[in-house]
Design a protein around this motif. Structure first.
Motif, PDB file in Angstrom:
ATOM      1  N   LYS A  77       0.851  -1.194   0.064  1.00 44.65           N
ATOM      2  CA  LYS A  77      -0.081   0.086   0.010  1.00 44.65           C
ATOM      3  C   LYS A  77       0.778   1.251  -0.007  1.00 44.65           C
ATOM      4  O   LYS A  77       1.025   1.840   1.066  1.00 44.65           O
ATOM      5  CB  LYS A  77      -1.031  -0.054   1.337  1.00 44.65           C
ATOM      6  CG  LYS A  77      -2.103   0.671   1.215  1.00 44.65           C
ATOM      7  CD  LYS A  77      -3.103   0.650   2.215  1.00 44.65           C
ATOM      8  CE  LYS A  77      -3.036   1.584   3.231  1.00 44.65           C
ATOM      9  NZ  LYS A  77      -3.882   1.517   4.350  1.00 44.65           N
ATOM     10  N   ASP A 110      -8.193   0.256   0.154  1.00 46.59           N
ATOM     11  CA  ASP A 110      -7.552   1.603   0.286  1.00 46.59           C
ATOM     12  C   ASP A 110      -6.768   2.015  -1.045  1.00 46.59           C
ATOM     13  O   ASP A 110      -6.993   3.125  -1.714  1.00 46.59           O
ATOM     14  CB  ASP A 110      -6.633   1.575   1.330  1.00 46.59           C
ATOM     15  CG  ASP A 110      -7.372   1.767   2.419  1.00 46.59           C
ATOM     16  OD1 ASP A 110      -8.566   1.711   2.571  1.00 46.59           O
ATOM     17  OD2 ASP A 110      -6.715   2.009   3.977  1.00 46.59           O
ATOM     18  N   SER A 138     -13.531  -0.701   6.195  1.00 47.56           N
ATOM     19  CA  SER A 138     -12.699   0.237   5.379  1.00 47.56           C
ATOM     20  C   SER A 138     -13.328   0.324   3.799  1.00 47.56           C
ATOM     21  O   SER A 138     -12.774   1.456   3.221  1.00 47.56           O
ATOM     22  CB  SER A 138     -11.170  -0.571   4.951  1.00 47.56           C
ATOM     23  OG  SER A 138     -11.184  -1.555   4.653  1.00 47.56           O
ATOM     24  N   LYS A 143     -12.893   6.574   2.541  1.00 47.98           N
ATOM     25  CA  LYS A 143     -11.360   7.033   2.937  1.00 47.98           C
ATOM     26  C   LYS A 143     -10.621   6.334   2.251  1.00 47.98           C
ATOM     27  O   LYS A 143     -10.583   4.958   2.205  1.00 47.98           O
ATOM     28  CB  LYS A 143     -11.230   6.504   4.386  1.00 47.98           C
ATOM     29  CG  LYS A 143     -11.459   7.860   5.492  1.00 47.98           C
ATOM     30  CD  LYS A 143     -10.972   7.348   6.929  1.00 47.98           C
ATOM     31  CE  LYS A 143     -11.397   8.526   7.762  1.00 47.98           C
ATOM     32  NZ  LYS A 143     -10.848   8.383   9.172  1.00 47.98           N
ATOM     33  N   VAL A 144      -9.665   6.665   1.366  1.00 45.88           N
ATOM     34  CA  VAL A 144      -8.754   5.953   0.504  1.00 45.88           C
ATOM     35  C   VAL A 144      -7.121   6.498   0.799  1.00 45.88           C
ATOM     36  O   VAL A 144      -7.291   7.837   0.851  1.00 45.88           O
ATOM     37  CB  VAL A 144      -9.024   6.049  -1.005  1.00 45.88           C
ATOM     38  CG1 VAL A 144     -10.457   5.344  -1.154  1.00 45.88           C
ATOM     39  CG2 VAL A 144      -9.183   7.578  -1.397  1.00 45.88           C
ATOM     40  N   ASN A 153      -1.449   5.600   6.186  1.00 48.30           N
ATOM     41  CA  ASN A 153      -2.332   6.601   5.667  1.00 48.30           C
ATOM     42  C   ASN A 153      -2.124   7.884   5.589  1.00 48.30           C
ATOM     43  O   ASN A 153      -3.178   8.721   5.710  1.00 48.30           O
ATOM     44  CB  ASN A 153      -3.808   6.186   6.327  1.00 48.30           C
ATOM     45  CG  ASN A 153      -4.044   4.725   6.334  1.00 48.30           C
ATOM     46  OD1 ASN A 153      -3.956   3.935   5.223  1.00 48.30           O
ATOM     47  ND2 ASN A 153      -4.790   4.382   7.091  1.00 48.30           N
ATOM     48  N   GLY A 156      -3.672  10.744   0.992  1.00 42.49           N
ATOM     49  CA  GLY A 156      -4.834   9.914   0.779  1.00 42.49           C
ATOM     50  C   GLY A 156      -5.968  10.999   0.394  1.00 42.49           C
ATOM     51  O   GLY A 156      -5.732  12.223   0.346  1.00 42.49           O
TER      52      GLY A 156
END
Length: 352
Positions: A77, A110, A138, A143-144, A153, A156
């Motif tokens: 990620k 995400d 999630s 929320k990404v 995170n 984003g």
């Protein structure tokens, strides 16, 4: 089938929850949207179970389908992986009139959502969460994000999906550890806003019973998230209560290099640590810590670990919930009643 409407004006969408929903996704997209190409983002583990099935379901409805498979886990990620996906999207000539589907757990959702939000300044995407954690948390609320070396995170956006399709049958191929991981986040939901759900967990025997009642758990958690997101889409107020256990939990994940604890495990420890401290300070009702600890231990979730204090404070100092010289901590008055407590960062050591 259960349908939950997320009411956000022109960004509203539906969450559909049912068994064997994967087989109906093609016809549902065909009925409600007008896409030509669909690009699937998934990971190696999920692809081995469900990618071929989803491709066939979509091709049956005459969609042109391509896909990108990432390595599983939090280490995928990041911006480098996002860049690789952008290249594949360009190669496949994906346009703003096409669709991205994220098929996987929280990392896939995400990362894929972040890619959808940023490629061509935003193209539509649909979430098909395959883990309990993603199904209850999630995949819902827009929320990404991706991680930086400095923390989780940190890069984003808020970008709502066009739909969320939750197939409860997909949980049957989820490894036990990752089912428990999702239970950690579900228990968090019950702690902050749903006393009845907490009682359900308290009265369960084990993970087997939790799996049997997974649709009840998912629906309850989605309703908690629906109400919070509709009241505070951009995480400026009430939505922050969803971060109960996360300030310490994210620091634990980062300090153990995302290798020792899953997200739900780290959040479980975070909930216990913050509640024990708040109980000692007279902010949480006496006995709250023990109640949470007993429920978590029933599902073999960790409630404590060794923490490097200096590293933890440094990580918390970069937390996205910080505002200038203050930080918002999420605490419980009692089970089912979470609240936001704003403190001066200079006083953080008193509360951590």
């Amino acid at each position: 089938m259960k349908t939950i409407d997320i009411n956000l004006g022109i960004k509203s969408y539906k969450i559909e929850i049912d068994k064997n929903l994967l087989e109906k996704i093609g016809e549902k997209i065909k009925e409600n949207f007008s896409y030509n190409k669909i690009f699937i983002i998934t990971d190696e583990n999920v692809a081995s179970f469900y990618l071929e099935r989803l491709v066939k379901v979509l091709e049956k409805e005459n969609f042109l389908v391509s896909y990108f498979i990432i390595p599983p886990g939090e280490k995928s990620k990041n911006l480098n992986m996002a860049s690789e996906i952008y290249k594949k999207l360009v190669e496949e000539k994906i346009t703003r009139g096409d669709l991205i589907i994220t098929l996987g757990g929280g990392v896939v959702g995400d990362l894929g959502g972040f890619v959808a939000a940023t490629f061509l300044r935003g193209i539509d995407f649909i979430q098909v969460p395959t883990s309990l954690l993603a199904q209850i948390d999630s995949s819902i609320g827009g929320k990404v994000a991706v991680d930086l070396e400095e923390g989780k995170n940190l890069v984003g956006s808020f970008y709502q999906p066009k739909a969320v399709f939750i197939d409860t049958e997909l949980l049957k191929t989820l490894p036990l550890r990752y089912f428990r991981d999702g239970l950690g986040e579900a228990i968090k939901c019950s702690c902050i806003r749903d006393k009845n759900l907490f009682s359900l967990f308290k009265n369960m025997k084990d993970e087997k019973e939790a799996l049997e009642k997974s649709q009840n758990i998912i629906e309850a958690c989605c309703m908690v998230k629906k109400k919070v997101v509709e009241n505070d889409e951009f995480d400026k107020g009430e939505r922050m209560i969803l971060n109960f256990g996360h300030t310490i939990g994210h620091a634990i994940e980062k300090n153990y290099n995302f290798e020792t604890f899953t997200h739900g495990e780290a959040v479980s420890i975070g909930m216990c640590k913050i509640t024990e401290i708040m109980e000692n300070l007279g902010i949480s009702e006496k006995g709250t810590f023990e109640k949470i600890k007993r429920v978590l231990e029933k599902f073999s979730l960790p409630t404590d670990c060794e923490i490097n204090r200096e590293k933890t404070l440094n990580t918390i100092g970069r937390d996205k919930k910080n505002f200038g010289k203050s930080i918002n901590l999420i605490v419980l008055s009692e089970i089912g009643n979470g609240k936001i407590m704003k403190i001066d960062f200079n006083d953080i050591e008193k509360y951590i």
